[in-house]
Design an enzyme around this catalytic site. Sequence first.
Site, PDB file in Angstrom:
ATOM      1  N   ARG A 112      25.262 -81.418 -29.756  1.00 53.87           N
ATOM      2  CA  ARG A 112      26.120 -81.385 -28.569  1.00 53.87           C
ATOM      3  C   ARG A 112      25.305 -80.961 -27.347  1.00 53.87           C
ATOM      4  NH1 ARG A 112      30.748 -77.549 -30.988  1.00 53.87           N
ATOM      5  NH2 ARG A 112      28.917 -76.735 -32.066  1.00 53.87           N
ATOM      6  N   LYS A 140      26.166 -73.638 -28.001  1.00 54.73           N
ATOM      7  CA  LYS A 140      26.062 -72.577 -28.993  1.00 54.73           C
ATOM      8  C   LYS A 140      25.348 -71.363 -28.407  1.00 54.73           C
ATOM      9  CE  LYS A 140      27.369 -72.574 -32.593  1.00 54.73           C
ATOM     10  NZ  LYS A 140      28.701 -72.107 -33.022  1.00 54.73           N
ATOM     11  N   TYR A 172      29.573 -70.641 -26.134  1.00 52.92           N
ATOM     12  CA  TYR A 172      30.126 -69.904 -27.277  1.00 52.92           C
ATOM     13  C   TYR A 172      29.135 -68.815 -27.664  1.00 52.92           C
ATOM     14  CZ  TYR A 172      33.565 -73.620 -28.116  1.00 52.92           C
ATOM     15  OH  TYR A 172      34.605 -74.507 -28.005  1.00 52.92           O
ATOM     16  N   SER A 225      38.234 -76.339 -32.238  1.00 52.73           N
ATOM     17  CA  SER A 225      39.082 -76.007 -33.384  1.00 52.73           C
ATOM     18  C   SER A 225      39.770 -77.259 -33.906  1.00 52.73           C
ATOM     19  CB  SER A 225      40.121 -74.962 -32.985  1.00 52.73           C
ATOM     20  OG  SER A 225      39.505 -73.737 -32.646  1.00 52.73           O
ATOM     21  N   ASP A 264      50.551 -68.700 -43.275  1.00 50.61           N
ATOM     22  CA  ASP A 264      50.370 -67.888 -42.078  1.00 50.61           C
ATOM     23  C   ASP A 264      51.224 -66.640 -42.249  1.00 50.61           C
ATOM     24  OD1 ASP A 264      49.098 -68.639 -39.132  1.00 50.61           O
ATOM     25  OD2 ASP A 264      50.670 -67.128 -38.998  1.00 50.61           O
ATOM     26  N   SER A 323      51.651 -65.821 -45.771  1.00 47.30           N
ATOM     27  CA  SER A 323      50.309 -65.388 -46.160  1.00 47.30           C
ATOM     28  C   SER A 323      50.286 -63.890 -46.446  1.00 47.30           C
ATOM     29  CB  SER A 323      49.308 -65.715 -45.051  1.00 47.30           C
ATOM     30  OG  SER A 323      48.003 -65.295 -45.421  1.00 47.30           O
ATOM     31  N   VAL A 331      41.318 -68.812 -40.232  1.00 46.85           N
ATOM     32  CA  VAL A 331      41.847 -67.574 -39.642  1.00 46.85           C
ATOM     33  C   VAL A 331      41.024 -67.189 -38.425  1.00 46.85           C
ATOM     34  CG1 VAL A 331      42.257 -65.120 -40.052  1.00 46.85           C
ATOM     35  CG2 VAL A 331      42.716 -66.787 -41.856  1.00 46.85           C
ATOM     36  N   VAL A 361      36.144 -72.237 -42.063  1.00 49.98           N
ATOM     37  CA  VAL A 361      35.963 -72.605 -40.660  1.00 49.98           C
ATOM     38  C   VAL A 361      35.750 -71.359 -39.792  1.00 49.98           C
ATOM     39  CG1 VAL A 361      36.939 -73.929 -38.741  1.00 49.98           C
ATOM     40  CG2 VAL A 361      37.412 -74.630 -41.083  1.00 49.98           C
ATOM     41  N   ALA A 362      36.103 -70.199 -40.327  1.00 52.21           N
ATOM     42  CA  ALA A 362      35.949 -68.941 -39.584  1.00 52.21           C
ATOM     43  C   ALA A 362      34.546 -68.353 -39.712  1.00 52.21           C
ATOM     44  CB  ALA A 362      36.980 -67.921 -40.064  1.00 52.21           C
ATOM     45  N   ARG A 387      28.703 -67.256 -46.173  1.00 55.83           N
ATOM     46  CA  ARG A 387      27.527 -66.984 -45.324  1.00 55.83           C
ATOM     47  C   ARG A 387      27.220 -68.273 -44.572  1.00 55.83           C
ATOM     48  NH1 ARG A 387      23.405 -69.561 -47.938  1.00 55.83           N
ATOM     49  NH2 ARG A 387      23.434 -69.606 -50.220  1.00 55.83           N
TER      50      ARG A 387
END
Length: 370
Positions: free
Chosen positions: A15, A75, A94, A134, A198, A220, A239, A267-268, A279
């Site tokens: 990107r 990034k 980010y 996201s 959730d 959740s 999350v 994804v977190a 990791r």
Amino acid sequence: MIIGVPKEIKNNENRVGATPAGVIELVRNGHTVYVQSTAGEGSGFMDDDYIAAGASILPSIEEVYGVAEMIIKVKEPIESEYSLIKEDQLLFTYFHFASYEPLTHAMIKQKAVCLAYETVEKADRSLPLLVPMSEVAGRMAVQEGAKYLEKPLQGRGILLGGVPGVRPAKVLIIGGGVVGTNAAKMAAGMGADVTIMDNNLQRLRYLDDIMPANVNTFMSNEYNIRELLPTHDLIIGAVLIPGAKAPHLITRDMLKEMRPGTVVVDVAVDQGGCIETCRPTTHQDPTYIIDDVLHYCVANMPGAVPYTSTLALTNATLPFAIQLANKGWKKACADSNELKLGLNVVQGKVVYKGVAEAFNLDYVPVENVL
């Protein structure tokens, strides 16, 4: 203002922080833009495209950092970039500070002004600069998970949507925000049997209304997560706690309750991960196995689809970048509460509470630096 757009150097990160269309808008507002040579090639934008838009091309990353008052990128800076960052230089990108202490200390040391995309926040608590990525990551999580369920890739050997006479795969999504919602849409569209969890009952009611019939909602909590893990083939961790480390909702001991070949996609991961055994991995080496459970934990998933991701991201970031360039960061943040919440580290001070708490650092209210 002098704006620099360096080439991303994180593993397989294709990107770029600004498109030629964005350069045109910045130049039209009276700013000077320097783009590192080949910075946009991974996303399909050539140096000539930037030159035609009004930017100047510089051959090296050192020159871009050296000349710019504001750096726009995608990034977080990696170690080789730390020393290039100047005192009072504005970095708009980010950061995900709470997941990586060395980066936090490096930015404190460099006395930079770090405005993080992921904590720019609207009055309704939505995160306008995190949402586009996201959306991409949520959709990709299912795409990648479906691939890694294949037996040659060490998954269970199950087709996500099944076929007539054969049950589809069962997909569990933990988190009903933007990532989880997009993941559920994709998994449902592929024909999977989907459960989305959730801890917000109002959110679950909303999801229950909008999702197709093959998506179920579930509260959740640890008990319910443990109940569902042994029967699901693909588990997606979605999350987010803005600016803070993600909680571990799947602990290491839970892996033993899953079937061999189960795939987990966290994804977190760029916020520390919601799976304890997570990791960060790269697109070059994306997976590993613990207790016969395949983990996919790539920290820059949208980097694999850079054309889509760059356009989606810069559609959201450009209006904020123009505010920062036109007014300077102090006035822009004083005028916009959304941008003010994006400030994480300013001139050696940690001004975002979630980052300070993650590493037990001194916290300075952001108002004290404006």
